[in-house]
Design a protein around this motif. Structure first.
Motif, PDB file in Angstrom:
ATOM      1  N   LYS A 132       0.826  -1.206   0.000  1.00  0.00           N
ATOM      2  CA  LYS A 132       0.000   0.000   0.000  1.00  0.00           C
ATOM      3  C   LYS A 132       0.865   1.263   0.000  1.00  0.00           C
ATOM      4  N   ALA A 133       1.952   1.232   0.770  1.00  0.00           N
ATOM      5  CA  ALA A 133       2.843   2.398   0.823  1.00  0.00           C
ATOM      6  C   ALA A 133       3.538   2.608  -0.520  1.00  0.00           C
ATOM      7  N   LYS A 134       3.986   1.515  -1.144  1.00  0.00           N
ATOM      8  CA  LYS A 134       4.657   1.605  -2.443  1.00  0.00           C
ATOM      9  C   LYS A 134       3.683   2.060  -3.535  1.00  0.00           C
ATOM     10  N   ASP A 135       2.465   1.540  -3.504  1.00  0.00           N
ATOM     11  CA  ASP A 135       1.466   1.934  -4.498  1.00  0.00           C
ATOM     12  C   ASP A 135       1.159   3.429  -4.406  1.00  0.00           C
ATOM     13  N   GLU A 136       1.086   3.947  -3.185  1.00  0.00           N
ATOM     14  CA  GLU A 136       0.834   5.374  -3.007  1.00  0.00           C
ATOM     15  C   GLU A 136       1.970   6.197  -3.606  1.00  0.00           C
ATOM     16  N   LEU A 137       3.206   5.775  -3.376  1.00  0.00           N
ATOM     17  CA  LEU A 137       4.351   6.495  -3.927  1.00  0.00           C
ATOM     18  C   LEU A 137       4.346   6.474  -5.452  1.00  0.00           C
ATOM     19  N   ARG A 138       4.028   5.319  -6.034  1.00  0.00           N
ATOM     20  CA  ARG A 138       4.002   5.215  -7.496  1.00  0.00           C
ATOM     21  C   ARG A 138       2.890   6.080  -8.080  1.00  0.00           C
ATOM     22  N   THR A 139       1.749   6.131  -7.396  1.00  0.00           N
ATOM     23  CA  THR A 139       0.608   6.900  -7.901  1.00  0.00           C
ATOM     24  C   THR A 139       0.845   8.407  -7.774  1.00  0.00           C
ATOM     25  N   ILE A 140       1.346   8.839  -6.618  1.00  0.00           N
ATOM     26  CA  ILE A 140       1.505  10.272  -6.344  1.00  0.00           C
ATOM     27  C   ILE A 140       2.804  10.824  -6.928  1.00  0.00           C
ATOM     28  N   ILE A 141       3.887  10.087  -6.792  1.00  0.00           N
ATOM     29  CA  ILE A 141       5.206  10.582  -7.205  1.00  0.00           C
ATOM     30  C   ILE A 141       5.565  10.131  -8.613  1.00  0.00           C
ATOM     31  N   GLY A 142       5.170   8.918  -8.960  1.00  0.00           N
ATOM     32  CA  GLY A 142       5.538   8.366 -10.256  1.00  0.00           C
ATOM     33  C   GLY A 142       6.755   7.467 -10.147  1.00  0.00           C
ATOM     34  N   GLU A 143       7.068   6.780 -11.253  1.00  0.00           N
ATOM     35  CA  GLU A 143       8.198   5.845 -11.266  1.00  0.00           C
ATOM     36  C   GLU A 143       9.523   6.594 -11.364  1.00  0.00           C
ATOM     37  N   ARG A 154       1.344  15.054   0.632  1.00  0.00           N
ATOM     38  CA  ARG A 154       0.484  14.380  -0.361  1.00  0.00           C
ATOM     39  C   ARG A 154       0.511  12.868  -0.218  1.00  0.00           C
ATOM     40  N   LEU A 155       1.157  12.381   0.858  1.00  0.00           N
ATOM     41  CA  LEU A 155       1.319  10.938   1.034  1.00  0.00           C
ATOM     42  C   LEU A 155       0.708  10.504   2.367  1.00  0.00           C
ATOM     43  N   PRO A 156      -0.627  10.484   2.460  1.00  0.00           N
ATOM     44  CA  PRO A 156      -1.278  10.189   3.740  1.00  0.00           C
ATOM     45  C   PRO A 156      -0.966   8.799   4.286  1.00  0.00           C
ATOM     46  N   TYR A 157      -0.805   7.806   3.408  1.00  0.00           N
ATOM     47  CA  TYR A 157      -0.528   6.468   3.949  1.00  0.00           C
ATOM     48  C   TYR A 157       0.887   6.392   4.510  1.00  0.00           C
ATOM     49  N   LEU A 158       1.844   7.014   3.838  1.00  0.00           N
ATOM     50  CA  LEU A 158       3.204   7.060   4.375  1.00  0.00           C
ATOM     51  C   LEU A 158       3.211   7.767   5.729  1.00  0.00           C
ATOM     52  N   GLN A 159       2.477   8.865   5.841  1.00  0.00           N
ATOM     53  CA  GLN A 159       2.375   9.565   7.123  1.00  0.00           C
ATOM     54  C   GLN A 159       1.780   8.656   8.187  1.00  0.00           C
ATOM     55  N   ILE A 260      12.336   6.638   4.535  1.00  0.00           N
ATOM     56  CA  ILE A 260      11.466   5.485   4.274  1.00  0.00           C
ATOM     57  C   ILE A 260      10.998   5.502   2.823  1.00  0.00           C
ATOM     58  N   ALA A 261      10.615   6.676   2.330  1.00  0.00           N
ATOM     59  CA  ALA A 261      10.194   6.777   0.929  1.00  0.00           C
ATOM     60  C   ALA A 261      11.329   6.373  -0.009  1.00  0.00           C
ATOM     61  N   SER A 262      12.554   6.802   0.292  1.00  0.00           N
ATOM     62  CA  SER A 262      13.701   6.457  -0.559  1.00  0.00           C
ATOM     63  C   SER A 262      13.982   4.962  -0.538  1.00  0.00           C
ATOM     64  N   LEU A 263      13.782   4.335   0.612  1.00  0.00           N
ATOM     65  CA  LEU A 263      14.070   2.906   0.750  1.00  0.00           C
ATOM     66  C   LEU A 263      13.063   2.026   0.015  1.00  0.00           C
ATOM     67  N   ILE A 264      11.806   2.478  -0.084  1.00  0.00           N
ATOM     68  CA  ILE A 264      10.779   1.591  -0.643  1.00  0.00           C
ATOM     69  C   ILE A 264      10.235   2.039  -1.995  1.00  0.00           C
ATOM     70  N   HIS A 265      10.503   3.285  -2.407  1.00  0.00           N
ATOM     71  CA  HIS A 265       9.859   3.810  -3.601  1.00  0.00           C
ATOM     72  C   HIS A 265      10.161   2.982  -4.846  1.00  0.00           C
TER      73      HIS A 265
END
Length: 303
Positions: A132-143, A154-159, A260-265
């Protein structure tokens, strides 16, 4: 360049160094010690900000030596000081605690390491939460894009993942020691003036009267409420509240989210052969900060 922009630029530089190291580890199929890479990133951010140089590097003895130094400083901070109870001893400092606690500028890295390591441990133990955290990053930030500070809001699940990590594994399980300024009555008990007070934040986070299923890692509990850890909601005060609130909170807030975002994105993570997610150890070492008893190690896989 504006000071704020310079600080943000330095953070992005250190995060890029982290991602480059993870890329190299993917190529060489090298296991990564999550706590160690978080430490190197944190300590170099602090040293770069203050002294314009790096104190440690990935895969070097300097990182381990510096980590031992910081943990030694944190142990000093958490040691009861006899001079607090016998004022005459303050002049001679019999335990050497005052001398040993000078120039404590790097100690703030310790709690950031623990938070990153605990968050990654919980995500690896709960693959569906990781997804779920990775999907949010891909959707909001992109690949293949770099997460920036403005993206955090803009990343409520990561928060929610970070909040749940602070609830389950608070950086300072008893906060810094407080002292009663006057005699006060709390629930029928008299707390005398000048009494040293420890706030058991760890127990608050595990209290079933406050949290449903408190022993389960459930970031979703924070998606539908406004509870935050900035000192206004006493059920989640991982960094304290009021005048004694940790001054490093703003930096920790940014760095933990971005690390955390850098480690899993753009990376998947694989445990060592034969290990299942539920096998990951959750034993804790209590002190001024809440360490993971067994360091977290995993193999990064570039997507």
């Amino acid at each position: 360049m504006h000071k704020l922009e310079a600080s943000e630029g330095l953070r992005q530089e250190k995060l890029k160094q982290l991602r480059d190291y993870l890329h190299e580890s993917c190529t060489s199929k090298r296991v990564v010690n999550i706590g160690e890479v978080a430490f190197v990133t944190s300590i170099n951010l602090l040293s770069g900000t203050l002294f314009s140089l790096d104190f440690a590097s990935f895969d070097s003895n300097s990182a381990q030596e510096m980590k031992e130094t910081v943990q030694g400083l944190m142990k000093i901070l958490g040691t009861p000081n006899l001079a607090d109870y016998f004022p005459l001893l303050k002049l001679i400092d019999p335990q050497g605690l005052r001398r040993g606690s000078e120039d404590l500028i790097v100690a703030g890295a310790d709690t950031t390491i623990d938070s990153v390591q605990w968050a990654m441990t919980e995500l690896l133990r709960n693959p569906h939460k990781m997804t779920k955290a990775k999907d949010e990053l891909r959707t909001i930030i992109g690949e293949n894009k770099q997460v920036e500070e403005l993206d955090i809001s803009r990343l409520p699940y990561l928060q929610a993942v970070i909040k749940e990590t602070f609830r389950c594994h608070p950086a300072g399980p008893f906060l810094v020691p407080h002292k009663a300024e006057a005699n006060v009555e709390i629930n029928g008990y008299i707390v005398p003036e000048d009494t040293q007070i420890l706030v058991n934040v760890w127990a608050i986070g595990r209290d079933s009267r406050i949290w449903s299923n408190p022993d389960i890692f459930e970031p979703e509990r924070f998606l539908d409420n406004k509870i935050d850890y900035r000192g206004q909601h006493f059920e989640l005060i991982a960094y304290g509240s009021g005048k004694r609130m940790c001054p490093g909170l703003p930096l920790a807030h940014v760095m933990v989210h971005l690390m955390i975002a850098s480690l899993i994105h753009n990376f998947d993570w694989k445990l060592e052969p034969g290990m299942k997610p539920e096998d990951l150890d959750l034993n804790e070492m209590f002190g001024l900060s809440l360490h993971k008893a067994i360091p977290l190690e995993a193999f990064p896989i570039f997507q």
